[in-house]
Scaffold this motif. Structure first.
Motif, PDB file in Angstrom:
ATOM      1  N   ILE A 422       0.853  -1.203   0.000  1.00 27.48           N
ATOM      2  CA  ILE A 422       0.000   0.000   0.000  1.00 27.48           C
ATOM      3  C   ILE A 422       0.881   1.241   0.000  1.00 27.48           C
ATOM      4  O   ILE A 422       0.666   2.175  -0.781  1.00 27.48           O
ATOM      5  N   ASP A 423       1.879   1.250   0.866  1.00 26.28           N
ATOM      6  CA  ASP A 423       2.770   2.415   0.953  1.00 26.28           C
ATOM      7  C   ASP A 423       3.476   2.679  -0.379  1.00 26.28           C
ATOM      8  O   ASP A 423       3.740   3.822  -0.732  1.00 26.28           O
ATOM      9  N   ARG A 424       3.801   1.627  -1.100  1.00 24.57           N
ATOM     10  CA  ARG A 424       4.443   1.797  -2.400  1.00 24.57           C
ATOM     11  C   ARG A 424       3.453   2.259  -3.470  1.00 24.57           C
ATOM     12  O   ARG A 424       3.853   2.530  -4.591  1.00 24.57           O
ATOM     13  N   GLY A 425       2.169   2.271  -3.116  1.00 31.28           N
ATOM     14  CA  GLY A 425       1.175   2.718  -4.079  1.00 31.28           C
ATOM     15  C   GLY A 425       0.698   1.622  -5.010  1.00 31.28           C
ATOM     16  O   GLY A 425       0.102   1.902  -6.051  1.00 31.28           O
ATOM     17  N   TYR A 426       0.924   0.367  -4.640  1.00 35.61           N
ATOM     18  CA  TYR A 426       0.581  -0.721  -5.557  1.00 35.61           C
ATOM     19  C   TYR A 426      -0.914  -1.005  -5.571  1.00 35.61           C
ATOM     20  O   TYR A 426      -1.459  -1.391  -6.582  1.00 35.61           O
ATOM     21  N   PHE A 427      -1.533  -0.933  -4.412  1.00 39.24           N
ATOM     22  CA  PHE A 427      -2.989  -1.125  -4.376  1.00 39.24           C
ATOM     23  C   PHE A 427      -3.550  -0.527  -3.092  1.00 39.24           C
ATOM     24  O   PHE A 427      -2.801  -0.110  -2.208  1.00 39.24           O
TER      25      PHE A 427
ATOM     26  N   MET C   1      -1.310   2.076  -9.330  1.00 39.87           N
ATOM     27  CA  MET C   1       0.044   1.663  -8.903  1.00 39.87           C
ATOM     28  C   MET C   1       1.069   2.630  -9.474  1.00 39.87           C
ATOM     29  O   MET C   1       1.043   2.954 -10.656  1.00 39.87           O
ATOM     30  N   SER C   2       2.000   3.063  -8.633  1.00 41.84           N
ATOM     31  CA  SER C   2       2.916   4.093  -9.121  1.00 41.84           C
ATOM     32  C   SER C   2       4.299   4.070  -8.511  1.00 41.84           C
ATOM     33  O   SER C   2       5.127   4.884  -8.877  1.00 41.84           O
ATOM     34  N   LYS C   4       5.103   4.930  -5.251  1.00 37.47           N
ATOM     35  CA  LYS C   4       5.006   6.254  -4.630  1.00 37.47           C
ATOM     36  C   LYS C   4       6.325   6.671  -4.006  1.00 37.47           C
ATOM     37  O   LYS C   4       6.984   5.868  -3.339  1.00 37.47           O
TER      38      LYS C   4
END
Lengths: 451, 451, 451
Positions: A422-427, C1-2, C4
């Motif tokens: 989540i923190d990485r922005g994946y989902f 997804m990015s 972040k």
């Protein structure tokens, strides 16, 4: 020790911590649930049968017999064994054994005292009393642990008497067998010729010939299936498969005592097993890469499973090529691969499971069923295989009390992984919660056909 | 560059940063401490003998002779060498060499100027003056660095003259030799037959026969032990061991010039060494997995240790099986394993050290003696082997000035690891502090029998 | 997804996110830019040619022909294919395909709708309209993507017609070929004898003899160079090289149909290629470790590149020793190594590239061109090889639209790595910004001689 979680990870964990325990592969003794007798003493409960524990003490110079290994129950002093274990508790700092045992003491045994040399007697007494409580008999524990299903692992010639007794008992717990025919498939296994003969005697098939051998194996698979089995399990040092042109001839030669082609035959039989799975629908498990009994002195004195099984590098790609090219595109097959060679996660298993319809990657196994081991696994398999090519979790334990502890560690580590995603922005957090359910229970149910 | 620490990690580090330096394995020259002469110039101090440094410049096209390698001291221009080094300082960004050299400049050489092309001369001059100060002679530095004990590595036929001179000097520093008999054990080593003859001449034993060869080796081990040695050291490309049925015959054949059985003999001699360790108590070290001198042109021109030693995959499990099954259960043996193949940390070394009483895992070696290398090591060995099956730290350096820098990096990385363990809930800050002491000094003292 | 980013990482990324795209290795079709016709439909754009996509669906039981693979364009239902893809979008959670495709939809296709079963038709329609816009023709896209240079990969016998057409067109985009002679160098390649004959016919050299074969290869290299090529590319399962004493004899034997020495010859030809690079200055690329077409049924029906190419363990050290000892010290050679065996990053590639002047380490390849894959790569190579022995980034894609997405993921992952390096105290934010430029563009330009 608890694998502390906070923030998003704690939230994800809260969503799965109480989920039922699906245990599709392990080594609990079905007799525990058939007979439902109390465990004898704290040493028998936590020390003597746990090879994670006694191998570590042995590595620091403690003789195995002082830990009750290879000693008849009547000749043991369980309190002395427990003291010796407690005196060496510092050896387990930072290991999953520390996590599991502390979890067992706290959550299952209701003991808040920190383990150590000074508390050995107090904790021993606490557990000894706990064991006398009928609420702590195996079946009651099974129910209280929230186990939805527990698969044992049973030799092909096991009469499944205990499993039958469980079924006949009226108890509602679901305990099922798993068909493990290593002793029949590997001609190097001690007493193989006798095993083959015993298979014949048990099934009424003529196992002096290859056709009868196959028919007898099919019969045993069906007997397991009738007792609830949904899977087979196979262990091999190198995941080597081969399709023999004339397996009947090889079988005859082997039965006559010449074992030159033993490895090829073993590899051939794995393919036969996969082909039988197409028909009877049993999910196939392959555990590869453990070199067994590397300490010959210990093996001669104490037997197998004494901490000297050591992983070796494996080659899944070339090893499975014959099997996969024979049955790997068939949608009826599910084949779950377990490795002790972590280098194969990203290099071999994830690309293979991300292609072959039959393949699923088993969870981190044995030495790698640990917080850092699970983190490495998810880091290395998910990007190529995704989540849906994983087989969920196995506790694979011989230590009944460690089941909740092992599932709890997996769930915590999964939550930690998903929070990072989540923190990485994946989902999103919502998606993470769904993936958590998959990893905690649903993938295991689906992969093992337990739905 | 400093591997910055904060919070819990900084606190743990504060508890061990000033601990004595225990250096049980390395390649310092005992002559430095026997003769106590100043190092000649800044290039000789920081560039010319450091294969980490010149290999990197060579990889970017700088010829070795321009760095003084293979050039007689009188033909070198040390300032030009230092300038060339400084002009390429950017190559070391993110490498442990950057950490070590910046640490040396700042902490030992008292130089706050940032290294680079523009500051080469200023720093050169600073170091040149520093070298003329008698406070910076080897023995004074040794004392100021807080070195409790320093082990050198010495060929079996080394007369240990410098070690004797140190002992005779009245200086209180503890410098001890390590018995390294590779040139005698490996029949493929250049000049092996002559070495064996020289061993005979030195010991008075008849080394034309196997019994005399063994007796002579025992005598040299004892001579080393008498000079303070507590350990032997062995290097081998593949950790292969074998117990020969008729080693005397093989030895005779090899002496006659036929090297067909050279590898088997080398593997056999490692077991002989282990057996001698049972008697004389010398700790055995095995460094495996470096393929030496892979650049033949450079080797022919400049000799060994010129940056072209490259790691290869190794098989510890099958390779050590003969040795371990002969002596591995004997409580008198300590055998420390060093690997350049990180895949063996979790797969082989941790399970092996977590079982065999004799085994300890050496610290990250060579290319892996780095911040990320140490992190990977601890991540991959602790869960299976615990902390007590580790051998603490080795600096293993040829660069005297890098000793404090290397121990400092280890201590910082250990502190970072332990702080993360606290955060994960594995143990308390108090326990972490105790484990830090173990890893900084105590495990090295204990494993190498330096207590 | 990015992937972040925040804080320092976001700042570093801001400094490189808009940098030109240098794409020195990939598999785009030069015809796209020669003809500049629109892509036919959304399925052809995003699904049918992307083996990352269809292998994952196949792994979950979706037949390849339902995805349009092996189906003639006129027999496909692109909307049905796109729906099937969208219905399985959950399989890609946590994979780089998710990142790439979401990036393509958002950044290139201007579509903000989240992909999934319910949105398949809406997104399909959006893309179908987008494809009709002349602003979205290949050349316009190329310019808008900020591609400075794009290298294709072309068989040695490719007449380079499309490349010529691009040059003749007056369009300013730089698209260059890469010389890929595998079909001529590997006698096991299907139709090798015919290929060698065709080489003769094309070049006017007598390729029935070895000298003519070499001369013809040189001629084709020069033809590629004249069309702008700066590099060659070579694929091999095991990075095996060998210098044959009598290659002409081996060549003759192979031409006569006996392939016993095929592997040795292939390894010999890699050295010949390196030697030709000394003369013509073409940078040499070696992609090793992919076992091709492991699913024979699929290969027979659908051909190569269908998701069944699986990595295997490789041995770079021994494999390249003959090549490196012949030409590895020559400053004219650049040889870029690409691995699918991540265990070789720290063990082999970083030490080798940190020594040999010719060697550079290619970026994470194929399955490892992912956020976690890039993190592991940088973690494992930088400490030993530094940054300057890396070759920058390759997108290596067959999917034109994924080029910006792949460079963006690399730049984000690089920024994340560098921010962590700052936090560790390794270097300043200013230095990190410079290293970011190196990794984003400059190292690729320099290594591939595109400056």
């Amino acid at each position: 020790m608890s694998l502390k979680l906070s923030g998003k990870a704690a939230q994800i964990y809260d969503g799965i911590r109480g989920a039922p325990i699906v245990s599709p592969h392990g080594h609990c003794d079905p007799a525990w649930f058939a007979i439902d007798a109390p465990f004898s003493d704290p040493a028998e409960l936590l020390v003597i049968p746990d090879h994670y524990v006694f191998r570590m003490l042995y590595s620091q110079g403690v003789p195995l017999d002082q830990l009750g290994v290879g000693v008849a129950p009547e000749d043991r002093d369980p309190r002395a064994i427990f003291r010796l274990f407690a005196a060496h508790w510092h050896l387990f700092l930072g290991t999953p054994s520390q996590f599991w045992i502390e979890h067992e003491l706290r959550e299952t045994l209701g003991c808040d005292t920190a383990l150590g040399p000074d508390t050995a007697d107090a904790i021993y007494d606490h557990i000894a009393i706990w064991l006398t409580d009928t609420d702590n008999l195996p079946r009651a524990l099974f129910d209280r642990m929230g186990i939805e299903v527990l698969a044992t692992t049973d030799a092909a010639l096991d009469p499944l008497t205990h499993h039958q007794a469980i079924r006949d008992s009226g108890w509602t717990g679901t305990v099922i067998p798993t068909f493990r025919p290593d002793a029949l498939l590997n001609p190097r296994a001690p007493g193989w010729v006798k095993e083959v003969a015993a298979l014949g005697a048990m099934t009424g098939h003529d196992t002096t010939g290859y056709d009868g051998f196959l028919a007898a194996l099919r019969k045993r698979r069906n007997a397991f299936k009738a007792m609830g089995a949904t899977a087979t399990d196979h262990a091999i040092e190198q995941p080597q498969t081969v399709w023999l042109d004339r397996p009947a001839d090889t079988f005859a030669t082997l039965l006559s005592g010449s074992i030159a082609d033993a490895d090829a035959f073993h590899g051939h039989m794995l393919i036969e097993m996969a082909q039988m799975s197409l028909d009877d629908g049993l999910v196939m498990q392959l555990h590869a890469g453990s070199r067994r009994n590397t300490n010959h002195t210990l093996f001669d004195r104490f037997g197998a499973n004494k901490g000297a099984d050591i992983p070796v590098a494996v080659d899944w790609v070339r090893g499975l090529e014959p099997l996969l090219n024979r049955v790997g595109n068939d949608p009826r097959l599910t084949l779950i691969l377990f490795t002790l060679d972590e280098t194969t996660y990203a290099r071999e298993l994830a690309p293979m499971a991300g292609h072959w319809p039959c393949l699923r990657i088993g969870p981190p196994w044995w030495f790698h069923d640990s917080a850092a081991g699970i983190a490495r696994y998810l880091d290395q398999v998910v990007e190529t295989a995704g989540y849906h090519n994983l087989a969920g979790f196995n506790d694979d334990t011989r230590a009944f009390l460690s089941i909740p502890a092992r599932h709890d560690l997996w769930r915590r580590a999964v939550a930690q992984h998903l929070a990072a995603q989540i923190d990485r922005g994946y989902f999103s957090a919502e998606t993470a919660g769904q993936v958590a359910q998959l990893l905690a229970t649903d993938l295991a149910r689906k992969t093992y056909r337990l739905e």
